[in-house]
Design an enzyme around this catalytic site. Structure first.
Site, PDB file in Angstrom:
ATOM      1  N   SER A   1       0.821  -1.215   0.000  1.00  0.00           N
ATOM      2  CA  SER A   1       0.000   0.000   0.000  1.00  0.00           C
ATOM      3  C   SER A   1       0.852   1.260   0.000  1.00  0.00           C
ATOM      4  O   SER A   1       2.004   1.257   0.425  1.00  0.00           O
ATOM      5  CB  SER A   1      -0.904   0.031   1.241  1.00  0.00           C
ATOM      6  OG  SER A   1      -1.668  -1.132   1.331  1.00  0.00           O
TER       7      SER A   1
HETATM    8  N1  SAH Z   1      -0.242  -5.449   3.949  1.00  0.00           N
HETATM    9  C1  SAH Z   1       0.532  -5.749   2.765  1.00  0.00           C
HETATM   10  C2  SAH Z   1      -0.148  -5.398   1.475  1.00  0.00           C
HETATM   11  C3  SAH Z   1      -1.310  -6.214   1.235  1.00  0.00           C
HETATM   12  S1  SAH Z   1      -1.825  -6.470  -0.421  1.00  0.00           S
HETATM   13  C4  SAH Z   1       1.893  -5.089   2.798  1.00  0.00           C
HETATM   14  O1  SAH Z   1       2.188  -4.342   3.735  1.00  0.00           O
HETATM   15  O2  SAH Z   1       2.674  -5.329   1.867  1.00  0.00           O
HETATM   16  C5  SAH Z   1      -3.130  -7.588   0.017  1.00  0.00           C
HETATM   17  C6  SAH Z   1      -2.669  -8.952   0.403  1.00  0.00           C
HETATM   18  O3  SAH Z   1      -3.808  -9.649   0.873  1.00  0.00           O
HETATM   19  C7  SAH Z   1      -2.101  -9.758  -0.757  1.00  0.00           C
HETATM   20  O4  SAH Z   1      -0.850 -10.247  -0.407  1.00  0.00           O
HETATM   21  C8  SAH Z   1      -3.121 -10.891  -0.914  1.00  0.00           C
HETATM   22  O5  SAH Z   1      -2.542 -12.113  -1.331  1.00  0.00           O
HETATM   23  C9  SAH Z   1      -3.674 -10.992   0.481  1.00  0.00           C
HETATM   24  N2  SAH Z   1      -4.970 -11.650   0.613  1.00  0.00           N
HETATM   25  C10 SAH Z   1      -6.057 -11.535  -0.187  1.00  0.00           C
HETATM   26  N3  SAH Z   1      -7.069 -12.304   0.284  1.00  0.00           N
HETATM   27  C11 SAH Z   1      -6.603 -12.914   1.407  1.00  0.00           C
HETATM   28  C12 SAH Z   1      -7.148 -13.828   2.352  1.00  0.00           C
HETATM   29  N4  SAH Z   1      -8.391 -14.309   2.245  1.00  0.00           N
HETATM   30  N5  SAH Z   1      -6.388 -14.221   3.379  1.00  0.00           N
HETATM   31  C13 SAH Z   1      -5.123 -13.788   3.521  1.00  0.00           C
HETATM   32  N6  SAH Z   1      -4.540 -12.930   2.668  1.00  0.00           N
HETATM   33  C14 SAH Z   1      -5.262 -12.491   1.627  1.00  0.00           C
END
Ligand code: SAH
Length: 217
Positions: free
Chosen positions: A61
């Site tokens: 993000s």
């Molecule tokens: N917080 C992260 C950015 C997140 S991007 C950072 O600091 O880099 C969103 C993330 O959520 C992605 O890696 C995606 O694979 C994950 N995601 C999506 N659905 C999910 C779920 N049901 N459970 C766990 N992770 C999930």
């Protein structure tokens, strides 16, 4: 490139100027080396005012969004926090500076593995990562004083509300696949929740049992 200067400019121009005030959040954003959470080819952009790709069609993000969501959790240092969507591990590293323990769930193995490696390099020992569907939370470790969801959900899974401690805060983007509203829900009593809309945002989809179906995204 001097990354500590880049970090200071990022905090002043993108985060403090837009209204983030919590001094502990500001300190954490100054401390965590964001560039180490992206591939080396992107290091020169790591402190810029936008999200960056981290592989597997996912993104880290925008710095302001990380700081803003972190502030919204109102952490003092004693809390147990759940993050959904470990991604690069950057948000988890920021939370690790501000809470006592961080539990983070990621559904994609390659991202979970890389995040673990980066967090180990930085000696972030109070972060636990689990490879799983985070739409059902992490029941074994509940209750949590804070829950942060870093992917966009179609609505709020009841599991997150159940796993919040009384007085605990949930921050979650809710909307359609391309745009959401960031909401904060506070559990004010056993069966009482207050909900507010914080701002408009754009996250990658939360995919899973209580989120979007894989074929929908
Ligand atoms: N917080 C992260 C950015 C997140 S991007 C950072 O600091 O880099 C969103 C993330 O959520 C992605 O890696 C995606 O694979 C994950 N995601 C999506 N659905 C999910 C779920 N049901 N459970 C766990 N992770 C999930």
């Amino acid at each position: 490139m001097d990354f500590s200067i880049a970090r200071r400019l990022m905090v002043e121009q993108q985060i403090v100027r837009r209204g983030v005030k919590d001094p502990r959040v500001i300190q954490a954003m100054l401390r965590v080396p964001r560039h180490l959470f992206v591939e080396e080819a992107l290091w020169s952009q790591a402190y810029s005012d936008f999200p960056l790709p981290i592989g597997e069609r996912q993104t880290i993000s925008q710095p302001f969004m990380v700081a803003y969501m972190t502030e919204a959790l109102q952490l003092t240092g004693t809390e147990k926090v759940l993050e959904i969507g470990t991604g690069s591990g950057y948000q988890a590293a920021v939370l690790a500076q501000l809470a006592s323990r961080v539990y983070s769930v990621e559904r994609l193995a390659e991202l979970a593995r890389r995040a673990r490696r980066t967090l180990d390099q930085l000696a972030c020992r109070n972060v636990n990562i689990k490879l799983s569907d985070g739409t059902i939370g992490w029941e074994d470790e509940a209750p949590f004083d804070g829950i942060m969801v870093t992917a966009g959900a179609p609505d709020i899974p009841s599991e997150y509300l159940d796993q919040l401690a009384i007085g605990g805060r949930l921050v979650i983007p809710v909307g359609n696949r391309t745009s959401q509203v960031l909401k904060r829900v506070i559990r004010v009593g056993l069966d009482r929740f207050s909900e507010e809309n914080l701002l408009d945002c754009r996250f990658v989809p939360l995919v899973g049992q209580r989120g979007w179906k894989e074929e929908e995204v």
